[in-house]
Design a protein around this motif. Structure first.
Motif, PDB file in Angstrom:
ATOM      1  N   TRP A 265     -12.686  -6.758  -0.238  1.00  0.00           N
ATOM      2  CA  TRP A 265     -12.685  -8.047  -1.067  1.00  0.00           C
ATOM      3  C   TRP A 265     -11.008  -8.298  -1.047  1.00  0.00           C
ATOM      4  O   TRP A 265     -10.102  -7.475  -1.481  1.00  0.00           O
ATOM      5  N   GLU A 322     -16.467  -4.050  -9.185  1.00  0.00           N
ATOM      6  CA  GLU A 322     -17.562  -4.543  -8.290  1.00  0.00           C
ATOM      7  C   GLU A 322     -18.320  -5.650  -8.832  1.00  0.00           C
ATOM      8  O   GLU A 322     -18.277  -5.876 -10.330  1.00  0.00           O
ATOM      9  N   TRP A 323     -19.117  -6.456  -7.958  1.00  0.00           N
ATOM     10  CA  TRP A 323     -19.709  -7.721  -8.410  1.00  0.00           C
ATOM     11  C   TRP A 323     -21.113  -6.944  -8.510  1.00  0.00           C
ATOM     12  O   TRP A 323     -21.635  -6.264  -7.852  1.00  0.00           O
ATOM     13  N   PRO A 329     -21.236 -12.340  -4.609  1.00  0.00           N
ATOM     14  CA  PRO A 329     -19.552 -11.915  -4.665  1.00  0.00           C
ATOM     15  C   PRO A 329     -18.780 -13.226  -4.998  1.00  0.00           C
ATOM     16  O   PRO A 329     -18.944 -14.363  -4.252  1.00  0.00           O
ATOM     17  N   THR A 331     -18.661 -14.386  -7.617  1.00  0.00           N
ATOM     18  CA  THR A 331     -19.135 -15.592  -8.962  1.00  0.00           C
ATOM     19  C   THR A 331     -19.245 -14.756 -10.101  1.00  0.00           C
ATOM     20  O   THR A 331     -19.425 -13.369 -10.168  1.00  0.00           O
ATOM     21  N   THR A 333     -18.409 -12.510 -13.457  1.00  0.00           N
ATOM     22  CA  THR A 333     -17.393 -11.653 -13.959  1.00  0.00           C
ATOM     23  C   THR A 333     -17.770 -10.002 -13.485  1.00  0.00           C
ATOM     24  O   THR A 333     -18.757  -9.622 -13.795  1.00  0.00           O
ATOM     25  N   PRO A 334     -16.529  -9.522 -12.562  1.00  0.00           N
ATOM     26  CA  PRO A 334     -16.766  -8.214 -12.035  1.00  0.00           C
ATOM     27  C   PRO A 334     -16.816  -7.274 -13.165  1.00  0.00           C
ATOM     28  O   PRO A 334     -16.302  -7.147 -14.320  1.00  0.00           O
ATOM     29  N   ALA A 348     -15.483  -5.701  -5.694  1.00  0.00           N
ATOM     30  CA  ALA A 348     -14.402  -6.789  -6.176  1.00  0.00           C
ATOM     31  C   ALA A 348     -12.863  -6.452  -6.269  1.00  0.00           C
ATOM     32  O   ALA A 348     -12.038  -7.256  -5.924  1.00  0.00           O
TER      33      ALA A 348
END
Length: 418
Positions: A265, A322-323, A329, A331, A333-334, A348
């Protein structure tokens, strides 16, 4: 060739560093168009720390002893030269610049041999000259010009200069250019790049026997990563079946980190050309690209932590983000933790973040896995942050130089532990 003789040759050619349009914008030479477009990085070549002070980039190139090299390279462009010779000249000139920088970094007889900045700015002087070059008798189209610039750039980074010796253990290492160069920060240095220059071609004594290191310095550019510069270097290195791949970059204040996870990412932070990129790490054409959201280090992290290298502490950083599963991915909050990634979750950020340092680890190790080089260890070291000289108008000072030296030397000590 002595420096005195080189200076005489430069004077004979009538093209000193300060006369180049790519350097000081003085009387343009007949073979350069000063109005031709350049990159944001190259446009910083005229930045100054004070209104009456020298242009920082050219001054650092001069202090580092690269003025003759850049002058000779540009002077050759103003001679009769064919399309094929242009590519060869770029490749040879970039290789010469890299090897000169490595010799300089490993010599005690030069001005601040640990300084990585002279190579960075000398490279930009040369690439700016190539972008503004107008060949005599033929036209250099945009696609061919890009190939010539790319050939010089890659060669001047050590990407195409792998020379592993036989009969010893092998480690491939990359550092990075300086970055965050806007405003007074144009004088920034990157200790990871300094360490790479200090390590290239060296044979290190280790408890397991001698280790030969081949190194390169990566650009802080999303576009160059898209074009596969990481894969070019480590793909070439993996042909020699090295014992380890080690990506190195500048990280957190006051500490070294061995990063556990690399993530697929990009977080969107702008690069040295003020270009931002956000989203999943793209594939590099022509290389195996197995799909991994996270890749775990296989460096001997506990040995690196316990080795007792100084002066900075060394930590094993387990964090990642991470998402959540089912969330697109990028969008929301991770979720950030330090245990294990959730099966099926999208990455993320890695332990080393979501910028180009994380991506260098990800790309190098994605390639390592794609080529089936499981016997080769791979991972990332984040160095302590290097500050800037205390006087805002100064290019260097003793504390700045001492800190960079300490960081680069500790990188070498940690590579010896691997």
């Amino acid at each position: 060739m002595t420096r005195r003789l080189r200076a005489v040759m430069t004077l004979t050619l009538g093209l000193t560093l300060l006369a180049l349009p790519a350097v000081a914008h003085a009387q343009p030479a007949r073979c350069f168009d000063p109005n031709a477009p350049t990159t944001v990085e190259e446009q910083r070549l005229d930045d100054r720390l004070t209104p009456t002070g020298p242009e920082v980039g050219p001054e650092l190139a001069r202090l580092g002893g690269f003025d003759d090299d850049v002058s000779r390279f540009a002077a050759r462009l103003c001679e009769p030269i064919s399309r094929a010779q242009a590519f060869h000249h770029a490749l040879a000139g970039g290789t010469e610049l890299w090897r000169t920088a490595v010799r300089r970094a490993q010599s005690a007889q030069t001005w601040d041999s640990y300084d990585d900045r002279p190579l960075y700015w000398a490279r930009l002087l040369a690439t700016k000259a190539l972008r503004q070059w107008q060949p005599s008798g033929w036209r250099l189209g945009a696609a061919d010009r890009a190939k010539v610039v790319d050939a010089f750039d890659r060669a001047s980074r050590g990407v195409s200069d792998l020379r592993f010796a036989d009969g010893v253990r092998r480690v491939a290492v990359t550092g990075f250019d300086p970055f965050q160069l806007n405003g007074p920060s144009v004088r920034r240095s990157n200790p990871a790049g300094a360490a790479a220059l200090r390590l290239d071609g060296r044979v290190l004594a280790t408890p397991s026997g001698p280790v030969v290191v081949e190194a390169a310095v990566l650009p802080v550019l999303w576009g160059a990563f898209d074009q596969g510069i990481v894969e070019r270097f480590y793909g070439g290195a993996l042909a020699f079946r090295p014992d380890a791949l080690v990506t190195v970059s500048q990280g957190r204040p006051g500490r070294f980190d061995v990063e556990r996870w690399a993530a697929r990412w990009r977080g969107g932070y702008p690069d040295n050309n003020e270009v931002a990129a956000r989203g999943a790490v793209p594939d590099a054409a022509g290389w195996p690209q197995p799909a991994h959201e996270f890749i775990e280090t296989t460096l001997p992290h506990q040995r690196l932590v316990d080795a007792g290298t100084t002066p900075f502490p060394v930590f094993f950083n387990r964090s990642f983000c991470e998402w959540p599963v089912g969330v697109p991915p990028g969008t929301g909050t991770p979720s950030c933790r330090s245990d294990e990634p959730t099966p099926g979750a999208a990455a993320a950020s890695g332990s080393g973040g979501d910028y180009l340092s994380n991506e260098s680890m990800y790309r190098a190790n994605r390639l390592r896995l794609g080529l089936g080089a499981t016997a080769t260890a791979g991972g990332h070291l984040h160095t302590p942050v290097l500050g800037q000289p205390a006087d805002p108008a100064a290019l260097t000072d003793p504390v700045f130089e001492q800190d960079r030296r300490a960081i680069a030397d500790q990188v070498a000590a940690l590579v010896s532990v691997i």
